[in-house]
Motif scaffolding. Structure first.
Motif, PDB file in Angstrom:
ATOM      1  N   PHE A 221       0.833  -1.208   0.000  1.00  0.00           N
ATOM      2  CA  PHE A 221       0.000   0.000   0.000  1.00  0.00           C
ATOM      3  C   PHE A 221       0.869   1.259   0.000  1.00  0.00           C
ATOM      4  O   PHE A 221       0.589   2.222  -0.726  1.00  0.00           O
ATOM      5  CB  PHE A 221      -0.922   0.003   1.226  1.00  0.00           C
ATOM      6  CG  PHE A 221      -1.825   1.203   1.292  1.00  0.00           C
ATOM      7  CD1 PHE A 221      -3.039   1.202   0.618  1.00  0.00           C
ATOM      8  CD2 PHE A 221      -1.466   2.339   2.011  1.00  0.00           C
ATOM      9  CE1 PHE A 221      -3.866   2.319   0.654  1.00  0.00           C
ATOM     10  CE2 PHE A 221      -2.286   3.448   2.052  1.00  0.00           C
ATOM     11  CZ  PHE A 221      -3.498   3.437   1.373  1.00  0.00           C
ATOM     12  N   SER A 222       1.919   1.262   0.787  1.00  0.00           N
ATOM     13  CA  SER A 222       2.788   2.434   0.881  1.00  0.00           C
ATOM     14  C   SER A 222       3.504   2.712  -0.433  1.00  0.00           C
ATOM     15  O   SER A 222       3.670   3.875  -0.830  1.00  0.00           O
ATOM     16  CB  SER A 222       3.800   2.253   2.006  1.00  0.00           C
ATOM     17  OG  SER A 222       3.152   2.134   3.247  1.00  0.00           O
ATOM     18  N   HIS A 225       0.551   3.901  -3.000  1.00  0.00           N
ATOM     19  CA  HIS A 225      -0.284   5.069  -2.729  1.00  0.00           C
ATOM     20  C   HIS A 225       0.398   6.206  -1.966  1.00  0.00           C
ATOM     21  O   HIS A 225      -0.078   7.337  -2.003  1.00  0.00           O
ATOM     22  CB  HIS A 225      -1.533   4.651  -1.941  1.00  0.00           C
ATOM     23  CG  HIS A 225      -2.367   3.623  -2.641  1.00  0.00           C
ATOM     24  ND1 HIS A 225      -3.171   3.926  -3.724  1.00  0.00           N
ATOM     25  CD2 HIS A 225      -2.510   2.294  -2.421  1.00  0.00           C
ATOM     26  CE1 HIS A 225      -3.781   2.820  -4.135  1.00  0.00           C
ATOM     27  NE2 HIS A 225      -3.399   1.817  -3.368  1.00  0.00           N
ATOM     28  N   HIS A 260      -2.674  -1.611   8.601  1.00  0.00           N
ATOM     29  CA  HIS A 260      -4.097  -1.777   8.332  1.00  0.00           C
ATOM     30  C   HIS A 260      -4.894  -1.441   9.586  1.00  0.00           C
ATOM     31  O   HIS A 260      -4.444  -1.669  10.709  1.00  0.00           O
ATOM     32  CB  HIS A 260      -4.353  -3.218   7.896  1.00  0.00           C
ATOM     33  CG  HIS A 260      -5.718  -3.450   7.352  1.00  0.00           C
ATOM     34  ND1 HIS A 260      -6.801  -3.726   8.162  1.00  0.00           N
ATOM     35  CD2 HIS A 260      -6.191  -3.445   6.076  1.00  0.00           C
ATOM     36  CE1 HIS A 260      -7.880  -3.888   7.420  1.00  0.00           C
ATOM     37  NE2 HIS A 260      -7.529  -3.724   6.151  1.00  0.00           N
ATOM     38  N   PHE A 352      -4.622   2.563   7.314  1.00  0.00           N
ATOM     39  CA  PHE A 352      -5.190   2.435   5.979  1.00  0.00           C
ATOM     40  C   PHE A 352      -6.086   1.217   5.888  1.00  0.00           C
ATOM     41  O   PHE A 352      -6.090   0.335   6.761  1.00  0.00           O
ATOM     42  CB  PHE A 352      -4.090   2.354   4.913  1.00  0.00           C
ATOM     43  CG  PHE A 352      -3.388   1.022   4.863  1.00  0.00           C
ATOM     44  CD1 PHE A 352      -3.856   0.005   4.030  1.00  0.00           C
ATOM     45  CD2 PHE A 352      -2.282   0.775   5.653  1.00  0.00           C
ATOM     46  CE1 PHE A 352      -3.227  -1.234   3.990  1.00  0.00           C
ATOM     47  CE2 PHE A 352      -1.645  -0.462   5.619  1.00  0.00           C
ATOM     48  CZ  PHE A 352      -2.119  -1.466   4.781  1.00  0.00           C
ATOM     49  N   GLY A 357      -8.472   3.086   1.339  1.00  0.00           N
ATOM     50  CA  GLY A 357      -7.306   3.966   1.323  1.00  0.00           C
ATOM     51  C   GLY A 357      -6.908   4.426   2.710  1.00  0.00           C
ATOM     52  O   GLY A 357      -7.169   3.762   3.718  1.00  0.00           O
ATOM     53  N   VAL A 358      -6.282   5.609   2.783  1.00  0.00           N
ATOM     54  CA  VAL A 358      -5.843   6.158   4.058  1.00  0.00           C
ATOM     55  C   VAL A 358      -7.063   6.574   4.866  1.00  0.00           C
ATOM     56  O   VAL A 358      -7.916   7.334   4.409  1.00  0.00           O
ATOM     57  CB  VAL A 358      -4.912   7.367   3.857  1.00  0.00           C
ATOM     58  CG1 VAL A 358      -4.577   8.020   5.201  1.00  0.00           C
ATOM     59  CG2 VAL A 358      -3.621   6.935   3.159  1.00  0.00           C
TER      60      VAL A 358
END
Length: 377
Positions: A221-222, A225, A260, A352, A357-358
């Protein structure tokens, strides 16, 4: 080796470490070269006092050297090294005892590990076990010359790619590890020790900003995004508390955890080991904060009954409650993380969801993110 432990109400078989394998292979090869005879079994006392009786395999020898292997047995621990062969070749020399690595044994290329840069990745306790085993054999057979040991693991280089070794700067193969000589199935201490080793490596390389992930979800994810450089990350599994403790001990200047919501909402309740066996409370807190933000009893009940945090987030968004709830959650995450470091190390977190998303950032998160953004380091 009939050694067992009990985990979660189940009897689990213990195994033995690569350090025990190496020491046993060394001892067996030394006996063979000094006696000129094959042996069926070799005994080895581990640092914790357990005596192993192991069978040497693939034996070959001559007047000046002998080689044999010990097969790794990890017991009921899910270890990729289970079943591999650790070889020891012992050669007679004029004097002294020396130890080297061969095929499949890694070399250390970065500071901060138990072995110096340039050394073979044979940790101090296994090295001591090997030395004591060789000394014992020399004394037993009245041998006054020297011995040189070369360790090798034919499959070591391939297996090492599935370990933390490449990230730690150990190249060419596996490490010879172990402090007790025994593998405790599903050992939490072994996992924590691995986290500490990663942190030692980062700190020794001069890094002061610690970037921590629970696992691959956060890393992916990092990268996708947030534009974060994850190359210097530490993977902490469920061990938030131990990571924060060690960050303070090692003198990191700050800690950023990206995770998460299913993990970090537990931290918001002071739960510092996020494995489900210890505590849950994920939807409990979200439902409670929803009530404080104005949710009806019916909505709170739906959130509480959600099977996943993503489902709870969906309900919060539908009721326009996500922002106030996540603000409260992030405040609690920061408070509990700061409390764990006793204020000695500033902390931050990014929460997130893969689906949404965040979801929230603690007060220092934006500033700490900038320290890890690609092109900004």
């Amino acid at each position: 080796m009939p050694l067992f432990t009990v985990k979660e109400g189940k009897e689990m078989r213990c195994g033995y470490t690569t350090g025990s394998c190496a020491a046993a292979a060394a001892k067996a090869a030394a006996v063979i070269v000094l006696t000129g005879r094959r042996i069926e079994v070799i005994s080895l006392q581990t640092p914790q006092g357990t005596v192993l009786h192991l069978m040497p395999e693939d034996i070959s020898f001559g007047p000046q050297s002998a080689t044999c292997a010990i097969r790794k047995d990890s017991g009921d621990d899910p270890d990729i090294t289970d079943g591999m062969l650790v070889y020891g070749t012992v050669e007679k020399t004029p004097s002294g005892l020396s130890i080297a690595g061969g095929i499949g044994i890694g070399r250390v290329t970065k500071p901060g590990l138990a072995c110096a840069v340039g050394d073979w990745a044979i940790n101090p306790v296994p090295r001591r076990m090997i030395t004591e085993a060789l000394q014992q054999v020399c004394q037993q057979y009245g041998y006054t010359g020297g011995l040189h040991l070369t360790l090798s693991i034919p499959d070591g280089q391939r297996l090492a790619q599935k370990t933390f070794n490449p990230r730690l700067g150990i190249v060419g193969g596996l490490s010879i590890l172990g402090t007790s000589g025994i593998v405790d199935p599903m050992s939490e201490q072994a996992l924590v020790d691995t986290i500490h080793t990663e942190m030692d490596s980062r700190r020794a390389a001069g890094q002061t900003h610690l970037l921590a992930f629970f696992g691959n979800y956060g890393v992916d994810f990092s990268c996708d995004h947030l534009g974060v450089d994850v190359s210097q990350r530490v993977t902490i599994s469920n061990y938030v508390g131990e990571t924060l403790d060690y960050a303070a001990y090692k003198g990191f200047s700050d800690v950023l955890v990206i995770g998460h919501i299913g993990k970090l909402v537990k931290v918001a309740q002071g739960i510092m080991n996020t494995h489900s066996r210890y505590a849950d409370g994920r939807t409990t807190l979200l439902a409670l904060e929803a009530v404080f933000a104005g949710a009806s009893g019916r909505t709170a009940r739906q959130i509480y009954d959600s099977l996943t945090t993503d489902e709870a987030v969906r309900l919060l968004k539908e009721q326009n409650l996500l922002e106030p709830v996540m603000t409260a959650v992030c405040e609690k995450i920061e408070a509990y993380m700061d409390q764990r470091t006793h204020g000695e190390v500033p902390t931050a977190a990014v929460v997130f969801s893969n689906a949404y998303g965040v979801l929230g950032l603690t007060s220092r998160a934006q500033a700490f993110l900038a320290l890890h953004t690609k092109g900004e380091r």
